[in-house]
Design an enzyme around this catalytic site. Structure first.
Site, PDB file in Angstrom:
ATOM      1  N   GLU A  51      -4.895   4.223   5.369  1.00 34.08           N
ATOM      2  CA  GLU A  51      -4.213   3.950   4.126  1.00 34.08           C
ATOM      3  C   GLU A  51      -5.253   4.841   3.186  1.00 34.08           C
ATOM      4  O   GLU A  51      -4.398   5.135   2.024  1.00 34.08           O
ATOM      5  CB  GLU A  51      -5.167   2.340   4.115  1.00 34.08           C
ATOM      6  CG  GLU A  51      -4.679   1.734   2.939  1.00 34.08           C
ATOM      7  CD  GLU A  51      -5.739   1.576   1.768  1.00 34.08           C
ATOM      8  OE1 GLU A  51      -5.330   1.648   0.854  1.00 34.08           O
ATOM      9  OE2 GLU A  51      -6.691   1.194   2.051  1.00 34.08           O
ATOM     10  N   SER A  79     -10.710  -0.162   2.756  1.00 35.25           N
ATOM     11  CA  SER A  79      -9.931  -0.459   3.704  1.00 35.25           C
ATOM     12  C   SER A  79      -9.713   1.302   4.436  1.00 35.25           C
ATOM     13  O   SER A  79      -8.694   1.692   3.711  1.00 35.25           O
ATOM     14  CB  SER A  79      -8.693  -0.984   3.761  1.00 35.25           C
ATOM     15  OG  SER A  79      -9.001  -2.252   3.390  1.00 35.25           O
ATOM     16  N   ARG A  99       0.780  -1.052  -0.100  1.00 32.68           N
ATOM     17  CA  ARG A  99      -0.068  -0.067   0.156  1.00 32.68           C
ATOM     18  C   ARG A  99       0.855   1.198   0.238  1.00 32.68           C
ATOM     19  O   ARG A  99       0.569   2.366   0.759  1.00 32.68           O
ATOM     20  CB  ARG A  99      -1.083   0.060   1.208  1.00 32.68           C
ATOM     21  CG  ARG A  99      -1.849  -1.025   1.201  1.00 32.68           C
ATOM     22  CD  ARG A  99      -2.886  -0.665  -0.041  1.00 32.68           C
ATOM     23  NE  ARG A  99      -4.243  -1.642  -0.138  1.00 32.68           N
ATOM     24  CZ  ARG A  99      -4.229  -2.750  -0.184  1.00 32.68           C
ATOM     25  NH1 ARG A  99      -3.248  -3.571  -0.401  1.00 32.68           N
ATOM     26  NH2 ARG A  99      -5.191  -3.430   0.073  1.00 32.68           N
TER      27      ARG A  99
HETATM   28  N1  EPU Z   1     -11.390  -9.482  10.532  1.00 33.55           N
HETATM   29  C1  EPU Z   1     -12.362  -9.374  11.687  1.00 33.55           C
HETATM   30  N2  EPU Z   1     -13.264  -8.629  11.642  1.00 33.55           N
HETATM   31  C2  EPU Z   1     -13.656  -7.534  10.772  1.00 33.55           C
HETATM   32  C3  EPU Z   1     -12.599  -7.434   9.676  1.00 33.55           C
HETATM   33  C4  EPU Z   1     -11.745  -8.525   9.408  1.00 33.55           C
HETATM   34  O1  EPU Z   1     -11.965 -10.339  12.674  1.00 33.55           O
HETATM   35  O2  EPU Z   1     -14.320  -6.972  11.039  1.00 33.55           O
HETATM   36  C5  EPU Z   1     -10.400 -10.521  10.610  1.00 33.55           C
HETATM   37  C6  EPU Z   1     -10.847 -11.523   9.273  1.00 33.55           C
HETATM   38  O3  EPU Z   1     -11.795 -12.457   9.663  1.00 33.55           O
HETATM   39  C7  EPU Z   1      -9.497 -12.000   8.682  1.00 33.55           C
HETATM   40  C8  EPU Z   1      -8.940 -10.820   8.909  1.00 33.55           C
HETATM   41  O4  EPU Z   1      -9.292  -9.855   9.623  1.00 33.55           O
HETATM   42  O5  EPU Z   1      -9.260 -13.025   9.555  1.00 33.55           O
HETATM   43  C9  EPU Z   1      -8.621 -10.028   7.509  1.00 33.55           C
HETATM   44  O6  EPU Z   1      -9.479  -9.604   7.095  1.00 33.55           O
HETATM   45  P1  EPU Z   1      -9.853  -9.574   5.504  1.00 33.55           P
HETATM   46  O7  EPU Z   1      -9.441 -10.773   4.712  1.00 33.55           O
HETATM   47  O8  EPU Z   1     -11.098  -9.181   5.059  1.00 33.55           O
HETATM   48  O9  EPU Z   1      -8.725  -8.745   4.821  1.00 33.55           O
HETATM   49  P2  EPU Z   1      -8.037  -7.172   5.416  1.00 33.55           P
HETATM   50  O10 EPU Z   1      -6.848  -7.790   5.791  1.00 33.55           O
HETATM   51  O11 EPU Z   1      -9.166  -6.697   6.442  1.00 33.55           O
HETATM   52  C10 EPU Z   1      -7.195  -6.672   2.977  1.00 33.55           C
HETATM   53  C11 EPU Z   1      -6.807  -5.277   2.333  1.00 33.55           C
HETATM   54  C12 EPU Z   1      -8.267  -5.237   1.406  1.00 33.55           C
HETATM   55  C13 EPU Z   1      -8.292  -6.559   0.627  1.00 33.55           C
HETATM   56  C14 EPU Z   1      -8.234  -7.757   1.563  1.00 33.55           C
HETATM   57  C15 EPU Z   1      -8.417  -9.007   0.761  1.00 33.55           C
HETATM   58  C16 EPU Z   1      -5.556  -3.814   3.412  1.00 33.55           C
HETATM   59  C17 EPU Z   1      -5.516  -2.567   4.289  1.00 33.55           C
HETATM   60  N3  EPU Z   1      -6.862  -4.088   3.200  1.00 33.55           N
HETATM   61  O12 EPU Z   1      -8.041  -6.197   4.170  1.00 33.55           O
HETATM   62  O13 EPU Z   1      -8.059  -4.250   0.678  1.00 33.55           O
HETATM   63  O14 EPU Z   1      -9.417  -6.382  -0.507  1.00 33.55           O
HETATM   64  O15 EPU Z   1      -7.114  -7.677   2.265  1.00 33.55           O
HETATM   65  O16 EPU Z   1      -7.296  -9.048   0.219  1.00 33.55           O
HETATM   66  O17 EPU Z   1      -4.558  -4.453   3.200  1.00 33.55           O
HETATM   67  C18 EPU Z   1      -8.608  -1.745   0.282  1.00 33.55           C
HETATM   68  O18 EPU Z   1      -7.394  -1.597   0.214  1.00 33.55           O
HETATM   69  O19 EPU Z   1      -9.376  -0.879   0.312  1.00 33.55           O
HETATM   70  C19 EPU Z   1      -9.000  -3.164   0.492  1.00 33.55           C
HETATM   71  C20 EPU Z   1     -10.268  -3.469   0.702  1.00 33.55           C
END
Ligand code: EPU
Length: 341
Positions: free
Chosen positions: A333, A237, A163
């Site tokens: 972000e 995000s 990012r």
């Molecule tokens: N989780 C929770 N509670 C929540 C949200 C997430 O417990 O409310 C846990 C999920 O269960 C999971 C972990 O946190 O185990 C990660 O969540 P998720 O897979 O939804 O992905 P993320 O780390 O939250 C990142 C990117 C997203 C991208 C997804 C999928 C960043 C900041 N965000 O999100 O990117 O779509 O992975 O690869 O790196 C964006 O940049 O706008 C974006 C949406």
């Protein structure tokens, strides 16, 4: 090219916040971009160049010229036995480029299906999702450099990281992306390891998915997890997933065994910010029209009439709660214009 005075930026950002720009203009080619910069120079005005505004929070009015990048066009510029090289204008909608590549059964960006925003914004934060980042397919790009004019750059020169890129760092306010050239694979090389994908593929009985099928799976995962900005204003995000040392994490994991982390560079891990926020019981938290999304804690939403300041106050509250509980400081972000978090 017309320059509008006292422009309402609400429709130019997916957060749909009321903020005004002293001047605003749309540019459809490099010449118009140069003219816009020349105008800003005569007015001694600062410039903010945006794409589709999907990763921006206007915390205040902008006392300068906002340039909206609208350079269009997608064309194949080269080919080798293994690859197709495709050049797209900075103003092209990212999903349109994904569709272009799916139609030709090219692979490389299918995991980046449905990421809102423009092609020109993609390298700035090195968009990434489901185990793939733009930098895996980026070949070269053209930028407008305020001192040198239009320049071609190899992707290795642009400092792309999680990012992040030089466009957010040393080139901020100096260089803007006008086009991007991707190198796409003719032979599908699919990335299905990231959490959730395999399960959905299995449910659909797809042992050997096509590029299109994988894209459809990604689209359905995204739709089930992330709010559509056209229905509920948001900028994806809001925070980056923080990188934390393994020592610190081992202490925290002893206390919170279900904490979610991913490998990062040696001695560090990436911590799921969504999990951290959720664990502070903030999912669905709402203060007026500014809220934490009810299903995905990493996404802040504007239910309608929140101001930039309301969103900022909420983001500070979330950051402070996480800091208090875990001693981890979240960094935004989303690009915040007109204030610091
Ligand atoms: N989780 C929770 N509670 C929540 C949200 C997430 O417990 O409310 C846990 C999920 O269960 C999971 C972990 O946190 O185990 C990660 O969540 P998720 O897979 O939804 O992905 P993320 O780390 O939250 C990142 C990117 C997203 C991208 C997804 C999928 C960043 C900041 N965000 O999100 O990117 O779509 O992975 O690869 O790196 C964006 O940049 O706008 C974006 C949406």
């Amino acid at each position: 090219m017309s320059i509008v005075e006292d422009f309402n930026l609400k429709s130019w950002s997916s957060f749909a916040l009321e903020a005004r720009a002293k001047w605003a203009t749309e540019v459809y080619n490099e010449l118009q971009l140069e003219k816009a910069f020349a105008f800003a120079e005569t007015q001694q005005a600062k410039v903010l160049c945006i794409g589709k505004g999907c990763n921006i929070l206007f915390a205040d009015d902008f006392d300068g010229l906002v340039i909206r990048m609208c350079i269009e066009g997608i064309e194949q510029v080269d080919e080798s036995p293994e690859y197709v090289y495709v050049k797209a204008g900075g103003g092209v909608d990212w999903q349109e480029l994904v569709q272009w590549s799916l139609k030709r059964q090219l692979s490389g960006i299918e995991n980046l299906t449905l990421i809102p925003g423009s092609v020109g914004a993609a390298p700035v934060q090195n968009i990434g999702a489901y185990g793939v980042e733009l930098k895996d397919s980026l070949f070269e790009l053209e930028v407008y450099d305020q001192a040198e004019g239009v320049k071609k750059l190899k992707f290795e020169e642009c400092g792309l990281a999680y990012r992040n890129s030089h466009f957010k760092g040393k080139w901020k306010g100096k260089r803007w992306v006008t086009s991007v050239t991707l190198r796409l694979n003719k032979q599908a090389r699919l990335s299905v390891e990231y959490g959730g994908i395999k399960k959905v593929l299995e449910q659909r009985g797809l042992n050997n998915p096509t590029v299109q099928e994988l894209s459809d799976v990604i689209a359905s995962i995204r739709r089930s997890k992330l709010p559509d900005p056209d229905e509920l204003a948001n900028a994806g995000s809001f925070f980056r997933n923080p990188i934390v040392s393994v020592e610190k994490l081992s202490e925290l994991k002893a206390k919170y065994p279900d904490m979610v982390t991913y490998p990062a560079h040696s001695g560090y891990e990436k911590c799921a910010a969504g999990w951290l926020i959720d664990s502070c019981s903030l999912k669905g938290y709402r203060d007026g029209d500014a809220g934490v999304h009810k299903d995905q804690a990493l996404v802040l939403v504007n239910y309608g009439k929140a101001s930039g300041d309301d969103m900022l106050q909420l983001a500070r509250y979330v950051r402070d709660q996480v800091l208090q509980r875990f001693g981890i400081r979240l960094e935004p972000e989303v690009e915040i214009v007109g204030a610091l978090l």
